[in-house]
Structure formats: C-alpha cells, structure tokens
Design a protein around this motif. Sequence first.
Motif, PDB file in Angstrom:
ATOM      1  N   ASN A  98       1.040  -1.019  -0.322  1.00  0.00           N
ATOM      2  CA  ASN A  98       0.200   0.434  -0.031  1.00  0.00           C
ATOM      3  C   ASN A  98       0.702   1.591  -0.379  1.00  0.00           C
ATOM      4  OD1 ASN A  98      -1.873   2.480   1.137  1.00  0.00           O
ATOM      5  ND2 ASN A  98      -3.100   0.900   1.438  1.00  0.00           N
ATOM      6  N   PRO A  99       0.546   1.768  -0.812  1.00  0.00           N
ATOM      7  CA  PRO A  99       1.668   3.433  -1.013  1.00  0.00           C
ATOM      8  C   PRO A  99       1.560   4.356  -0.124  1.00  0.00           C
ATOM      9  CG  PRO A  99       0.626   2.935  -3.513  1.00  0.00           C
ATOM     10  CD  PRO A  99       0.174   1.886  -2.626  1.00  0.00           C
ATOM     11  N   VAL A 111      12.130  10.030   7.092  1.00  0.00           N
ATOM     12  CA  VAL A 111      12.879   9.898   5.638  1.00  0.00           C
ATOM     13  C   VAL A 111      11.881  11.113   5.099  1.00  0.00           C
ATOM     14  CG1 VAL A 111      12.825   8.602   3.507  1.00  0.00           C
ATOM     15  CG2 VAL A 111      13.341   7.888   5.474  1.00  0.00           C
ATOM     16  N   ASP A 112      13.141  12.234   4.467  1.00  0.00           N
ATOM     17  CA  ASP A 112      12.109  13.361   3.444  1.00  0.00           C
ATOM     18  C   ASP A 112      12.264  13.323   2.059  1.00  0.00           C
ATOM     19  OD1 ASP A 112      15.214  13.420   3.160  1.00  0.00           O
ATOM     20  OD2 ASP A 112      15.813  15.386   4.484  1.00  0.00           O
ATOM     21  N   THR A 113      12.374  12.232   1.786  1.00  0.00           N
ATOM     22  CA  THR A 113      12.694  11.853  -0.069  1.00  0.00           C
ATOM     23  C   THR A 113      11.853  10.580  -0.088  1.00  0.00           C
ATOM     24  OG1 THR A 113      14.365  13.514   0.265  1.00  0.00           O
ATOM     25  CG2 THR A 113      14.065  12.137  -1.973  1.00  0.00           C
ATOM     26  N   ILE A 114      11.204  11.090  -0.928  1.00  0.00           N
ATOM     27  CA  ILE A 114      10.437   9.400  -1.590  1.00  0.00           C
ATOM     28  C   ILE A 114       9.516   9.443  -2.924  1.00  0.00           C
ATOM     29  CG2 ILE A 114       7.826   8.021  -1.754  1.00  0.00           C
ATOM     30  CD1 ILE A 114       7.869   9.441   1.846  1.00  0.00           C
ATOM     31  N   VAL A 115      10.312   8.495  -3.881  1.00  0.00           N
ATOM     32  CA  VAL A 115      10.129   8.064  -4.706  1.00  0.00           C
ATOM     33  C   VAL A 115       9.314   6.477  -5.396  1.00  0.00           C
ATOM     34  CG1 VAL A 115      11.156   7.345  -7.150  1.00  0.00           C
ATOM     35  CG2 VAL A 115      12.483   8.330  -4.951  1.00  0.00           C
ATOM     36  N   VAL A 116       7.648   7.416  -6.207  1.00  0.00           N
ATOM     37  CA  VAL A 116       6.724   6.693  -6.198  1.00  0.00           C
ATOM     38  C   VAL A 116       6.646   6.288  -7.643  1.00  0.00           C
ATOM     39  CG1 VAL A 116       4.240   6.234  -5.350  1.00  0.00           C
ATOM     40  CG2 VAL A 116       5.469   7.927  -4.135  1.00  0.00           C
ATOM     41  N   TRP A 117       5.930   4.683  -8.210  1.00  0.00           N
ATOM     42  CA  TRP A 117       5.807   5.176  -9.431  1.00  0.00           C
ATOM     43  C   TRP A 117       4.197   4.696  -9.694  1.00  0.00           C
ATOM     44  CZ3 TRP A 117       8.439   3.723 -14.321  1.00  0.00           C
ATOM     45  CH2 TRP A 117       7.823   2.823 -14.878  1.00  0.00           C
ATOM     46  N   PRO A 118       3.504   5.136 -10.379  1.00  0.00           N
ATOM     47  CA  PRO A 118       2.121   5.764 -10.354  1.00  0.00           C
ATOM     48  C   PRO A 118       1.194   4.127 -10.428  1.00  0.00           C
ATOM     49  CG  PRO A 118       2.888   6.228 -12.379  1.00  0.00           C
ATOM     50  CD  PRO A 118       4.469   5.901 -11.733  1.00  0.00           C
ATOM     51  N   THR A 119       0.004   4.512  -9.569  1.00  0.00           N
ATOM     52  CA  THR A 119      -0.644   3.135 -10.101  1.00  0.00           C
ATOM     53  C   THR A 119      -1.992   3.478  -9.832  1.00  0.00           C
ATOM     54  OG1 THR A 119      -0.327   2.276  -7.737  1.00  0.00           O
ATOM     55  CG2 THR A 119       0.424   1.261  -9.633  1.00  0.00           C
ATOM     56  N   ALA A 120      -3.260   2.888  -9.443  1.00  0.00           N
ATOM     57  CA  ALA A 120      -4.498   3.060  -9.451  1.00  0.00           C
ATOM     58  C   ALA A 120      -4.406   3.844  -7.436  1.00  0.00           C
ATOM     59  CB  ALA A 120      -4.991   1.838  -9.989  1.00  0.00           C
ATOM     60  N   GLU A 121      -3.828   3.441  -7.089  1.00  0.00           N
ATOM     61  CA  GLU A 121      -3.757   3.048  -5.281  1.00  0.00           C
ATOM     62  C   GLU A 121      -2.947   4.668  -4.967  1.00  0.00           C
ATOM     63  OE1 GLU A 121      -1.459  -0.299  -4.958  1.00  0.00           O
ATOM     64  OE2 GLU A 121      -3.053  -0.487  -3.031  1.00  0.00           O
ATOM     65  N   ASN A 122      -2.072   5.591  -6.689  1.00  0.00           N
ATOM     66  CA  ASN A 122      -1.488   6.490  -6.175  1.00  0.00           C
ATOM     67  C   ASN A 122      -2.842   7.591  -6.058  1.00  0.00           C
ATOM     68  OD1 ASN A 122       0.893   5.263  -7.592  1.00  0.00           O
ATOM     69  ND2 ASN A 122       0.219   5.613  -5.861  1.00  0.00           N
ATOM     70  N   THR A 123      -4.546   6.944  -6.678  1.00  0.00           N
ATOM     71  CA  THR A 123      -5.407   8.207  -6.819  1.00  0.00           C
ATOM     72  C   THR A 123      -6.404   7.967  -5.787  1.00  0.00           C
ATOM     73  OG1 THR A 123      -6.439   6.620  -8.529  1.00  0.00           O
ATOM     74  CG2 THR A 123      -4.724   8.530  -9.577  1.00  0.00           C
ATOM     75  N   PRO A 125      -8.067   8.269  -2.036  1.00  0.00           N
ATOM     76  CA  PRO A 125      -8.287   9.367  -1.079  1.00  0.00           C
ATOM     77  C   PRO A 125      -7.230   9.514  -0.091  1.00  0.00           C
ATOM     78  CG  PRO A 125     -10.762   8.696  -1.841  1.00  0.00           C
ATOM     79  CD  PRO A 125      -9.229   7.829  -2.775  1.00  0.00           C
ATOM     80  N   GLU A 126      -7.102   8.132   0.498  1.00  0.00           N
ATOM     81  CA  GLU A 126      -5.818   7.603   1.028  1.00  0.00           C
ATOM     82  C   GLU A 126      -4.677   8.154   0.537  1.00  0.00           C
ATOM     83  OE1 GLU A 126      -4.051   3.647   3.945  1.00  0.00           O
ATOM     84  OE2 GLU A 126      -6.125   3.667   1.683  1.00  0.00           O
ATOM     85  N   PHE A 127      -4.870   7.673  -0.497  1.00  0.00           N
ATOM     86  CA  PHE A 127      -3.095   8.043  -0.550  1.00  0.00           C
ATOM     87  C   PHE A 127      -2.515  10.356  -1.013  1.00  0.00           C
ATOM     88  CE2 PHE A 127       0.815   9.374  -4.000  1.00  0.00           C
ATOM     89  CZ  PHE A 127       1.474   9.137  -3.156  1.00  0.00           C
ATOM     90  N   ILE A 128      -3.901  10.575  -1.116  1.00  0.00           N
ATOM     91  CA  ILE A 128      -3.978  12.037  -1.072  1.00  0.00           C
ATOM     92  C   ILE A 128      -3.727  13.006  -0.374  1.00  0.00           C
ATOM     93  CG2 ILE A 128      -5.115  13.667  -1.871  1.00  0.00           C
ATOM     94  CD1 ILE A 128      -6.341  12.178  -4.305  1.00  0.00           C
ATOM     95  N   ARG A 129      -4.173  11.835   1.037  1.00  0.00           N
ATOM     96  CA  ARG A 129      -4.579  12.654   2.209  1.00  0.00           C
ATOM     97  C   ARG A 129      -2.903  12.284   2.573  1.00  0.00           C
ATOM     98  NH1 ARG A 129      -9.514  10.450   3.319  1.00  0.00           N
ATOM     99  NH2 ARG A 129      -8.395   8.465   4.105  1.00  0.00           N
TER     100      ARG A 129
END
Length: 330
Positions: A98-99, A111-123, A125-129
């Motif tokens: 879970n992202p 950790v102050d720097t994060i790298v993400v590969w986009p998936t449907a989970e990245n959109t 509401p939980e991830f956005i918050r």
Amino acid sequence: MVTIKDIAQMAGVSFTTVSKALNGEPGVRAETRNKIIAIANKLNYVPNLAARRLVDRKSDSIGLIWPNKSGLFLYHLFEQFQIQAEKAGYSVMVALGNPAAGVRTFMKHFVDTIVVWPTAENTSPEFIRTRESFQGTMLMFNSSPSPYYHTISIDRQEAIQQAVDHLSGLGHRKISFIGYNSEKITGFDRAGQLLQLEDHPDRLIFTPKNAPESWNRVADMLRKTKSQRPTALIVDSYIAMFKLLKLCRMCNVRIPEDLSLIAYDDVPELEEMTDIVVTTVGPNVEHLASAALDILTGHGHPAEGGYRHVKVASQLAVRGTTRPVSDYAM
C-alpha cells in the motif's frame, strides 16, 4: 496539517490527554488511548517532532515505494536507482504494498525524500491525504507534470516513431503494431502518416490485457502468405514479444528470416530468454535513474514553481531482428 487540537476535539478530551496517549505515557485509560490512536491514524496525523525534523534536517535516506505490479523493467530501473543513489551517498529504503502506508512508514523514520511509481492506488483518497501530510520531497516516475511533486515521464510516442523510422529506412512500407498502450499507438499512427506507409488490414492489432481473442488475430496474420502479411512488426512490450515469438514457432514463421521485429523495452534478460538478439526501443534505465537523482539532489536546472518535470527520450538498440525489406522478396 492535522494537529493535536483537531484530535482532541474529535475525541472529546484535552490536549494533554491526546499527547499522553500518542506518546505512550501513563495516566490514560486503555479505551481512551485506543480511541485517540484510531482517530490519529484516520487523519494521517504526523507528530510535531517528526514534522520539525523534516523541516530542519535533511536525511541521507530515500524512500522507494515499490508498486503492486511486477516486471523486469521496473526491477532494473529500481536496481539502477539504488546503485546510483548509494554512489551519491544516499541509502535507499523500500516499502512494499500500500503506497499510503509506505509514506506513513517513511515519515515515522524521518525519511524526507520519497520516490513512487504511479498505480491506481496513488489516486486513492487515502494516498492523497497522506501525500498532503508529507512535508518532504516526492518524485513520481512515469507521470505528467504535477503541482504537488516532481515528475519524470517517458516519451513513448517518440520511441515508437523511432522504431517506425528505422524500419522505413530499411525499405519497409507494410508495418504492423501489436499492443494496447495509447501513447505508443499514437506514435505509430503519426509516424505512419508522416512516412505515408501502406494501410493494410493488419496495420494495428489491439491486444488489451487478458484478451486471448486478439492474439488469435495475430496468429491469423502470421498464417497469411508473404504477399498478404506485413514485412515488419512492432510490439509494445517484451511480454507481448514472448507471446508473438511463441505464435511464430506455431505458425512456422521465423524472425528475422521471414519478418523483421522491434520490441519496446530493453531488458538484459531478452538475450538469455530468446534464441535471437532482439532490436529494441525504449528508455534507458540508467538515464531514468540519473534524471531522478538530479531532481532529488537539486542538480541541473532549478524547478519552475517549485516542482520539476523531465521527459526522458528513448533509445533504439539495433540488433539482429531487423533486416532490409529486400530480404523478403515476394
């Protein structure tokens, strides 16, 4: 940002009680403590101590959120990113699954720097918050420009146009594209129009995921006589290429003796898994990793409006599966 005051209001208790509950101090009933912790988790609360540390101090760690998807390209990209990050003096922490949970875990470890590969989970509401509560630097691979984080995109249209240009330069006029990615199809269409390639019934074979009937159409195309079928094929992934090669063996069609072939994505395993050395087009993982680190470390041109976007071009690797059209005399 969510504060202790917000949690106290929702829980109907004092600031002091919330502080004690979240810090594990005595003097709070178990029922009240559990209620406060549940509210804090729901609101994605970040303790002020962690927030101050993220603002005042740069860590030497980069958090990498591995998506819920597999693939050789992603493996090599993230491996290369880790190699280059370590050479630059950074350690890489990896979160699986879970992202949103990954971002929260990285925040707890400052950790102050994060790298993400986009998936449907990245959109979701939980991830956005959760993303909005993160005060560090975030970079999203394979993404269009964003006002919320740095982004890197891959020019897939240009990649397929390179492939068509190469085949056209070898004299091919009857070319087919096999795949389902819309950007790649657009690149194929544009190149075909510019070069005025031949229009034919098998010019585009759409192969969405889990659609075996579309591969039946590929098999039908391979069974046609030389004069009826195309002289060159472009497939939009190495996975599609493996399916194509299997069908070629079934239909007694040889690559490159009977058809030229270009596959999207260049991964080292292709040479080990196939009897032929495949001509490929696609982004170079070293360049992608380097572009990401340039952004995260502040190298290169400064961002406009705070967030940078870099579009990475693709490379054509000409090997053993493309031949001049004169080799396929009808």
